[in-house]
Design an enzyme around this catalytic site. Structure first.
Site, short mmCIF file in Angstrom:
data_model
loop_
_atom_site.label_atom_id
_atom_site.label_comp_id
_atom_site.label_asym_id
_atom_site.label_seq_id
_atom_site.Cartn_x
_atom_site.Cartn_y
_atom_site.Cartn_z
N THR A 273 -7.06 -0.34 4.14
CA THR A 273 -8.43 -0.36 3.64
C THR A 273 -8.51 0.28 2.25
O THR A 273 -9.56 0.25 1.62
CB THR A 273 -9.37 0.40 4.60
OG1 THR A 273 -8.85 1.73 4.80
CG2 THR A 273 -9.43 -0.29 5.95
N ARG B 60 -15.81 -7.84 13.43
CA ARG B 60 -15.65 -6.85 14.50
C ARG B 60 -17.01 -6.36 14.99
O ARG B 60 -17.24 -6.20 16.19
CB ARG B 60 -14.81 -5.67 14.01
CG ARG B 60 -14.57 -4.59 15.09
CD ARG B 60 -13.80 -3.43 14.53
NE ARG B 60 -12.46 -3.82 14.15
CZ ARG B 60 -11.66 -3.10 13.35
NH1 ARG B 60 -12.11 -1.97 12.83
NH2 ARG B 60 -10.44 -3.52 13.07
N LYS C 242 -7.68 -8.23 9.63
CA LYS C 242 -6.32 -8.13 9.09
C LYS C 242 -5.28 -8.19 10.21
O LYS C 242 -4.28 -8.89 10.10
CB LYS C 242 -6.19 -6.83 8.28
CG LYS C 242 -7.06 -6.80 7.03
CD LYS C 242 -6.85 -5.55 6.21
CE LYS C 242 -7.53 -4.34 6.79
NZ LYS C 242 -9.00 -4.43 6.81
N THR C 243 -5.51 -7.44 11.28
CA THR C 243 -4.58 -7.45 12.41
C THR C 243 -4.57 -8.82 13.07
O THR C 243 -3.50 -9.34 13.44
CB THR C 243 -4.98 -6.38 13.45
OG1 THR C 243 -5.04 -5.10 12.81
CG2 THR C 243 -3.96 -6.32 14.59
N ASP D 269 -0.35 -0.95 10.30
CA ASP D 269 -1.75 -0.77 9.93
C ASP D 269 -1.93 0.53 9.14
O ASP D 269 -1.17 1.48 9.32
CB ASP D 269 -2.61 -0.75 11.19
CG ASP D 269 -4.08 -1.01 10.89
OD1 ASP D 269 -4.39 -1.45 9.76
OD2 ASP D 269 -4.92 -0.80 11.79
#
Length: 355
Positions: free
Chosen positions: A176, A235, A82-83, A127
């Site tokens: 999330t 990740r 997402k980032t 975030d």
């Protein structure tokens, strides 16, 4: 939302705190690895194909109209990019991005300061936006809709209302837990997208791209082996690349093949499904102590010595996605697939509990 500020009454300007939200030092460790492998374009960004196509059109349209993007909300499990995607959007729009997290915006001055420091067209990325406190959230409402900050000055009978204009900007929120966002905040995002878990082939492409950037040699089967144990998450795949690369460098010539990848991941106690020690302990507990379930999450957490939120946010999403664990009104229970994977004989009780 009105914010009372004695600074305006006393004709004292609000001092902008130096970098109150994001500090360069906190990202130094990331710059050496995470930032070095983050893609800059949609073509470099692997996976999330339908989302990328939609964003390409949105970005192209905004640039043709010479307008700022609509506010965007990305949601989905952690580690899916997402980032990174927010950074790609900023890069393609040709604007700067300011990154912060909701827990860092504790006081009204925090959110006011960062909003007033924005330049026209810039992107503000928040975030874990579902964790915004009520005051910060209500300050955002007029800023997102009308690009104004509503504030009041003075006391009692001398109170005055001020509307301070701010440059047009794009807010990109990531969470999330989309269900924990308040309705008014969620409705102010013009574009809402969910990020999905990656396929093994997509993760294999991620692994090969990362090893290429890090100058690590890897063959097709070695990349696939790392990918299939990465829990559908880029990740995790990138983290395993470093660990397996270290193992190959110390134990072998530095090149990764299928056997070296298997040996390295076995040393890290990550099995063929990508399960780690905690995941297996959770499943074995339900099978051995509670006959396959159902059992409450609080009971599981107490029995294995883990926090409930850790189990819900870290362990459960992948176990549920992979079909090894099931969530029912009565509690958690394992599936026959989990029995087979862990080498247990499937019991009749387990089969009955599935329905």
């Amino acid at each position: 939302m009105s914010i009372i500020s004695d600074d305006f009454e006393n004709k004292t300007p609000i001092k902008k705190e130096k970098n109150p939200i994001t500090k360069a030092e906190s990202f130094e460790s990331d710059k050496n690895f995470e930032n070095s492998i983050r893609p800059k374009t949609f073509d470099e960004y692997i996976g999330q194909t339908s989302l990328k196509e939609a964003l390409k059109i949105t970005v192209a349209a905004a640039k043709k109209r010479n307008q700022t993007l609509d506010h965007l909300l990305f949601y989905g499990p952690p580690g899916l990019g997402k980032t990174t995607l927010a950074g790609v959007v900023a890069e393609q729009m040709g604007v700067d991005i300011k990154i912060t997290s909701a827990p860092a915006l504790e006081r009204p001055r925090d959110i006011i300061g960062i909003l007033m420091s924005l330049k026209g067209g810039e992107i503000l990325f928040i975030d874990e936006i579902h964790r915004l406190n009520r005051v910060a959230e209500e300050i955002l409402y007029p800023a997102m809709e009308d690009f104004y900050l509503d504030m009041t000055t003075g006391k009692s009978q001398t109170v005055k209302t001020l509307r301070i204009p701010i440059p047009k900007f794009t807010l990109i929120g990531a969470t999330t837990k989309a269900g924990e966002l308040s309705g008014p905040l969620r409705d102010r995002f013009g574009i809402v997208h969910r990020l999905e878990f990656y396929s093994t082939q997509e993760l294999s492409d991620v692994v090969k791209r990362t090893t290429n950037i890090l100058n690590i040699k890897i063959d097709e089967k070695g990349a696939y082996e790392i990918a299939r144990r990465s829990r559908g998450t880029p990740r995790i795949a990138n983290r395993l690349v470093k660990r397996v690369g270290d193992y190959a460098l110390v134990k072998f010539s530095g090149q990764i093949d299928e056997e070296i990848a298997k040996d390295a991941l076995s040393t890290l106690k990550i099995d063929e499904f990508g399960l780690d020690t905690t995941d297996r302990t959770l499943l074995k507990l339900i099978i051995e102590k509670y006959d396959g379930g159902p059992v409450g999450i609080e009971t599981i957490a107490a029995a294995i010595g883990e926090d409930v939120r850790t189990l819900e946010d870290v362990c459960e999403p992948y176990l549920l996605q992979s079909g090894l664990l099931q969530r029912t009104p009565r509690g958690r229970k394992v599936s026959p697939a989990a029995y087979r994977h862990l080498g247990y004989k499937t019991t009749c009780n387990c089969q009955q509990n599935l329905f």
